[in-house]
Design an enzyme around this catalytic site. Structure first.
Site, PDB file in Angstrom:
ATOM      1  CE1 TYR A 127       3.708   5.664   7.689  1.00 26.74           C
ATOM      2  CE2 TYR A 127       3.452   7.131   9.635  1.00 26.74           C
ATOM      3  CZ  TYR A 127       3.306   5.846   9.103  1.00 26.74           C
ATOM      4  OH  TYR A 127       2.546   4.680   9.674  1.00 26.74           O
ATOM      5  NE  ARG A 149      11.064   4.095  11.490  1.00 25.62           N
ATOM      6  CZ  ARG A 149      10.334   3.998  12.600  1.00 25.62           C
ATOM      7  NH1 ARG A 149       9.855   2.899  13.319  1.00 25.62           N
ATOM      8  NH2 ARG A 149       9.475   5.134  12.923  1.00 25.62           N
ATOM      9  CG  HIS A 194       0.274   2.179 -11.911  1.00 25.45           C
ATOM     10  ND1 HIS A 194      -0.751   2.534 -12.764  1.00 25.45           N
ATOM     11  CD2 HIS A 194      -0.232   1.486 -11.007  1.00 25.45           C
ATOM     12  CE1 HIS A 194      -1.670   2.325 -12.315  1.00 25.45           C
ATOM     13  NE2 HIS A 194      -1.680   1.676 -11.055  1.00 25.45           N
ATOM     14  CE  LYS A 226       6.463   5.197  10.969  1.00 22.57           C
ATOM     15  NZ  LYS A 226       5.404   4.554  11.432  1.00 22.57           N
ATOM     16  CD  GLU A 236       4.157  -4.486  12.168  1.00 20.68           C
ATOM     17  OE1 GLU A 236       4.906  -3.592  13.088  1.00 20.68           O
ATOM     18  OE2 GLU A 236       4.114  -4.531  11.150  1.00 20.68           O
ATOM     19  CG  LEU A 285       7.598   0.162  11.024  1.00 20.97           C
ATOM     20  CD1 LEU A 285       7.894   0.689   9.624  1.00 20.97           C
ATOM     21  CD2 LEU A 285       7.182   1.552  11.766  1.00 20.97           C
TER      22      LEU A 285
END
Ligand code: PDD
Length: 286
Positions: A36, A55, A104, A145, A177, A201
């Protein structure tokens, strides 16, 4: 012309949020198999669109997916979702798509699911926030992300249950972070933020803050720092697309310096607001 329920984008269609539905065999729903982006929008203009879309492509490549749309196609979708000049943010998600059965392993030849919506940005608390330190329980690919955010959800919840609004993640005594933000500290007047790598990230706001610090003549370095350095920092900031630059004024129940946003935060906060204002002033036909 204007409708009361804002439109969202789902797989080529624009439709009211309440009508946007996905099949339960979508691998995003079953496995969190997707990525996302969150892009802030000021005066109708997405901030650092190119960087966000770059990104996105990197996240997709890391999970063996191709970019489903060109940058221009994404930009057209966002233009249709953005409503008026108020501050808002675009959320976009690409999942691997709907599989024939739950397995999976990645099935060949399925079509990704594409979703995007635009929502208002909540006001930023200018008097700072409380944060707590927690053990980082996430995986080793935090540069992706990914929509798979269970660890981040539990860590943020731990912060909220302790009366704080963000969790600061620590692994092997290194501060990395926030649960949904990057971190900066000020030490002897120098800004320090952990380097990019698989543990964090690569935040778009982080990069912008480093650029603005450079323009303001504030020394900044990218290096790891320890929990002890965090605890003795002159200032602590958390950066993200929807929360801009937040000053942490209380850490683990103790005030950070005077317990108020610090002098360097004020300089960067003002530079960040100027940057946003310039974006708002960009004429609509550009
Ligand atoms: N989160 N680190 C993590 C783990 C994040 O989830 C985010 C952003 C950031 C900051 O990145 P950026 O400056 O590009 O927003 C750092 C978004 C806002 C979210 O999940 O809602």
């Amino acid at each position: 012309m204007s409708s009361t329920e804002s439109l969202v984008y789902l797989n080529g269609q624009f439709l009211p949020l309440s009508e946007a539905k996905i099949p339960v065999l979508d691998r995003g729903f079953l496995f969190g198999d997707g990525v996302y982006e969150v892009i802030p929008v000021y005066g109708g203009h997405p901030l650092r669109l190119e960087e966000h879309l770059r990104r996105l492509k990197e996240s997709l490549a890391s999970i063996q997916m191709e970019s489903p749309l060109t940058d221009a196609e994404w930009a057209d979708i966002f233009d249709r979702l953005i409503t008026g000049p108020a501050d808002q943010s675009i959320y976009l998600q690409v999942t691997r798509g709907v599989a024939p059965k739950r397995d999976h392993a990645i099935p060949p030849g399925i079509k990704p699911t594409l979703f995007a919506m635009c929502t208002p940005i909540a006001p930023i608390p200018l008097d700072g926030i409380k944060a707590v330190t927690v053990d980082d329980i996430r995986w080793d690919r935090c540069n992706i992300k990914a929509i798979t955010l269970l660890a981040n959800v539990l860590l943020r919840q731990e912060a909220v249950e302790n009366g704080a609004s963000e969790a600061i993640l620590v692994r092997d005594n290194q501060v990395l972070e926030g649960a949904a933000s990057n971190i900066f500290i000020v030490q002897d007047g120098t800004l320090i933020t952990p380097p990019k790598g698989s543990e964090i990230l690569p935040g778009i706001t982080r990069d912008l803050v480093l650029e603005l610090a450079h323009e303001q003549g504030i020394p900044a370095i990218e290096r790891h720092f320890t929990l002890a350095e965090l605890k003795s920092a002159e200032e602590i900031w958390l950066t993200s697309s929807t929360r801009e630059i937040l000053a942490v004024v209380e850490l683990d129940g103790q005030p950070v310096s005077s317990g108020k946003p610090g002098p360097l935060w004020k300089i960067l906060q003002s530079a960040y607001q100027d940057y946003k204002q310039k974006l708002r002033n960009v004429s609509a036909d550009h």
